[in-house]
Motif scaffolding. Structure first.
Motif, short mmCIF file in Angstrom:
data_model
loop_
_atom_site.label_atom_id
_atom_site.label_comp_id
_atom_site.label_asym_id
_atom_site.label_seq_id
_atom_site.Cartn_x
_atom_site.Cartn_y
_atom_site.Cartn_z
N GLY A 1 -13.75 -0.64 -9.28
CA GLY A 1 -13.63 0.55 -8.46
C GLY A 1 -14.88 0.83 -7.64
N TRP B 1 -17.83 -4.32 -3.24
CA TRP B 1 -17.74 -5.04 -1.97
C TRP B 1 -18.67 -6.25 -1.96
N THR C 1 -7.44 -7.15 -6.25
CA THR C 1 -8.15 -5.89 -6.48
C THR C 1 -7.15 -4.75 -6.57
N ALA C 2 -7.50 -3.77 -7.37
CA ALA C 2 -6.74 -2.53 -7.46
C ALA C 2 -7.57 -1.39 -6.87
N ASN C 3 -8.55 -1.74 -6.07
CA ASN C 3 -9.55 -0.81 -5.58
C ASN C 3 -9.11 -0.17 -4.26
N LYS C 4 -8.45 0.96 -4.36
CA LYS C 4 -7.92 1.63 -3.16
C LYS C 4 -9.02 2.14 -2.24
N GLU C 5 -10.11 2.63 -2.81
CA GLU C 5 -11.21 3.12 -1.97
C GLU C 5 -11.79 1.98 -1.15
N LEU D 1 -10.31 -0.81 -0.27
CA LEU D 1 -9.33 -1.22 0.75
C LEU D 1 -9.31 -0.23 1.92
N ALA D 2 -9.43 1.04 1.63
CA ALA D 2 -9.42 2.05 2.70
C ALA D 2 -10.66 1.95 3.58
N LYS D 3 -11.80 1.71 2.98
CA LYS D 3 -13.05 1.73 3.73
C LYS D 3 -13.46 0.36 4.28
N GLY E 1 -11.10 -2.46 4.36
CA GLY E 1 -9.90 -3.28 4.46
C GLY E 1 -9.90 -4.28 5.60
#
Length: 117
Positions: free
Chosen positions: A72, A78, A93-97, A99-101, A103
């Motif tokens: 996370g 990164w 990855t299950a890292n949504k943050e 991916l959002a920042k 991606g």
């Protein structure tokens, strides 16, 4: 058929669950698991020597095909993913943050290195 060799970064609830699922597959081998604290008691037993507190042991390991990032946050996740992709490793990855920042950068880097995210 050769086994898919996997490294997991992060061994909390999700990482432990992923590990438990992966060990049921004959064609998959979890080679290394990176954790913050090697000495922390765990709810699952893992083979001796599989744990490390240095994620770069995974992302720079030529034997690992896929890096599973489950820690996370954006950093240092990164940095580990970026190094893994530059070393031609596929990423899960299950890292949504992240991916959002990151991606767009993540998918461009994966394409440049012929890897799948």
């Amino acid at each position: 058929m050769a086994k898919i060799k996997i490294g997991i970064i992060g061994f909390g609830t999700v990482g432990t669950g992923v590990y438990k699922s992966l060990r049921d597959f004959d064609d998959v081998e979890v080679v290394k698991i990176a954790v913050k604290n090697i000495n922390k008691p765990r709810s699952v037993e893992v083979p001796q020597g599989i744990m490390t507190d240095n994620p770069y042991e995974l992302v720079n390991n030529p034997d690992i095909d896929v890096v599973v990032e489950l820690m996370g946050g954006v950093e240092p996740a990164w940095s580990y993913i970026e190094t893994a992709l530059k070393n031609h490793k596929h990423i899960v990855t299950a890292n949504k943050e992240l991916l959002a920042k990151k991606g767009e950068e993540l998918f461009n880097l994966s394409e440049e290195n012929n890897c799948v995210v």
